[in-house]
Design an enzyme around this catalytic site. Structure first.
Site, PDB file in Angstrom:
ATOM      1  N   SER A  43       0.808  -1.200   0.000  1.00 37.08           N
ATOM      2  CA  SER A  43       0.000   0.000   0.000  1.00 37.08           C
ATOM      3  C   SER A  43       0.850   1.263   0.000  1.00 37.08           C
ATOM      4  CB  SER A  43      -0.953  -0.053   1.196  1.00 37.08           C
ATOM      5  OG  SER A  43      -2.020   0.814   1.029  1.00 37.08           O
ATOM      6  N   ASP A  99      10.124   5.210 -10.456  1.00 39.38           N
ATOM      7  CA  ASP A  99       9.712   5.916 -11.673  1.00 39.38           C
ATOM      8  C   ASP A  99      10.489   7.204 -11.889  1.00 39.38           C
ATOM      9  OD1 ASP A  99       7.944   3.893 -12.071  1.00 39.38           O
ATOM     10  OD2 ASP A  99       6.113   5.099 -11.911  1.00 39.38           O
ATOM     11  N   LYS A 110      -0.808  -4.207  -3.281  1.00 43.56           N
ATOM     12  CA  LYS A 110      -2.099  -3.630  -2.902  1.00 43.56           C
ATOM     13  C   LYS A 110      -2.183  -2.229  -3.491  1.00 43.56           C
ATOM     14  CE  LYS A 110      -5.086  -2.155   0.852  1.00 43.56           C
ATOM     15  NZ  LYS A 110      -5.089  -0.712   0.532  1.00 43.56           N
TER      16      LYS A 110
END
Length: 415
Positions: A324, A335, A349
């Site tokens: 999460s 990224d 998740k």
């Protein structure tokens, strides 16, 4: 203070992983707010027509209205009253109705919590609770360990992420709803609970006896090792950002510029806390995209203006218990190439929950959106692959070795 905590819980979105309750009866979905009205009328011998209250619902898939006939619900309610040989708790039936309604969504992260369980859930997030210290959810209809908290009785006893709980003190967990199972695992400080565990790929279950403790857990703890700071973030909670700011001050005083952020077995936390944490490390946005019910992607950036770790050399350490909010941070670091990710693939998740307080102290935790990484990659049930894959084996643990941390320190020194 309590009021302040509850207000924060009411307003913030959550990414805490918790099990959806076992369904009681799908048809009991009206029990929450009309149980008293209809039951009172039934006791008085009056006839109540549900259609006078519920004229219709809209099927949002094909936009065709369909009437709902609740006569079966009231038929079963009446038959229970007339035929059941045991004691009947009407309030428990109402809560069971709501639990079943939410469970019928088929979403393991959307859950109705009666007052006692709602309090336990909030105590967990505040860092104060009594029990074994393990985050659990329902995955594939199994009561599954997401992660034991660092330093908890569960971790010390050998509980691991993705362990499946088969029995609690010799009783099959399938006899309990999630709330009941959690209450059975919890208990007074100093008492013991025995869990029967199945750990794939092993075929033989085994028992672990754990002594419950009163647990207070700060969300961040750190140490310096060989010119590198290692900060263990247990969950993204109320105290996470203030503690990380204190760490930044200490690192500045000691002129240390390398940090390993250890998110192993971190099950998540507040979305806004994750956003505040990201801003401490980066001025780039968005941190994530929130995919809402209508399919639109809403960019969400960091919160705040202070970035004390902006130029800090960074490695994120993860494993399959990192979930999460932990995955949000790890995904953004990858990224944006803000640092490196070391360890094992994360849990997977990729959804956002909102906690809504109800008037009697109960609460509804409901999935409101999915989230994607800054590069618009979905991670739900997929997870995030580390830049450097390093496993932590049973033999390493027995020999008090941590090759994942060793690799993380090696990598951050090379940056």
């Amino acid at each position: 203070m309590l009021k302040k905590i509850f207000l924060v819980f009411k307003e913030k979105k959550l990414l805490i992983k918790k099990l959806a309750f076992t369904a009681v009866l799908f048809g009991l979905l009206v029990g929450s707010f009309l149980g008293g009205v209809f039951y009172g009328a039934w006791q008085a011998g009056e006839s109540v027509n549900p259609k006078k209250v519920f004229s219709s619902v809209i099927n949002r898939t094909n936009n065709q209205p369909k009437e709902i006939d609740f006569s079966l619900f009231w038929d079963v309610w009446t038959r229970i009253n007339q035929s059941y040989a045991g004691d009947i708790d009407d309030q428990k039936r109402v809560y069971g109705a709501i639990e079943g309604m939410v469970a019928a969504l088929g979403d393991p992260y959307s859950v109705f919590m009666p007052p006692s369980l709602s309090k336990d859930f909030k105590d967990d997030l505040s860092g104060d609770f009594s029990g074994i210290g393990a985050e659990m959810e329902m995955r594939d209809n199994n009561l599954t360990v997401v992660a034991p908290l660092s330093g908890s009785p569960a971790e010390k006893a050998g509980i691991k992420p993705k362990d499946i709980v088969l029995e609690i003190d010799g009783v099959d967990v399938n006899k309990y709803s999630f709330g009941e199972a959690i209450r059975k695992i919890r208990g007074p400080e100093g008492t013991q609970v025995t869990l029967t565990i199945f750990r794939p790929p092993s075929e033989k279950p085994f028992k672990i006896t754990i002594t419950r403790q009163k647990i207070h857990v700060s969300s961040v703890a750190w140490e310096e090792k060989d010119g590198v700071y290692i900060a263990r973030v247990r969950q993204f909670s109320f105290d996470t950002v203030p503690l990380l700011k204190n760490l930044a001050l200490e690192m500045t005083r000691k002129n240390v510029n390398r940090l390993v952020l250890d998110l192993r077995n971190n099950p998540g936390g507040f979305l806004d806390t994750a956003r505040e944490t990201w801003r401490l490390f980066s001025d780039k946005d968005p941190l994530l995209y929130q995919k809402e019910k209508d399919g639109n992607l809403k960019p969400l950036g960091g919160i705040g203006t202070d970035s004390p770790f902006l130029n800090t050399k960074l490695v994120i350490l993860v494993n399959n218990g990192s979930a999460s909010a932990s995955e949000i941070l790890a995904g953004a670091v990858k990224d944006y190439n803000r640092g490196k990710v070391v360890g094992e693939k994360t849990y997977g998740k990729g959804s956002v929950q909102e906690l809504q307080d109800l008037r009697d102290g109960s609460s509804l935790k409901i999935t409101t959106a999915l989230w994607l990484t800054p590069n618009k990659l979905e991670i739900n049930k997929i997870g995030i692959e580390p830049d450097y894959l390093v496993e932590l084996k049973d033999e390493d643990i027995k020999n008090n070795k941590d090759p994942q941390l060793e690799k993380a320190i090696e990598v951050v020194k090379s940056l």
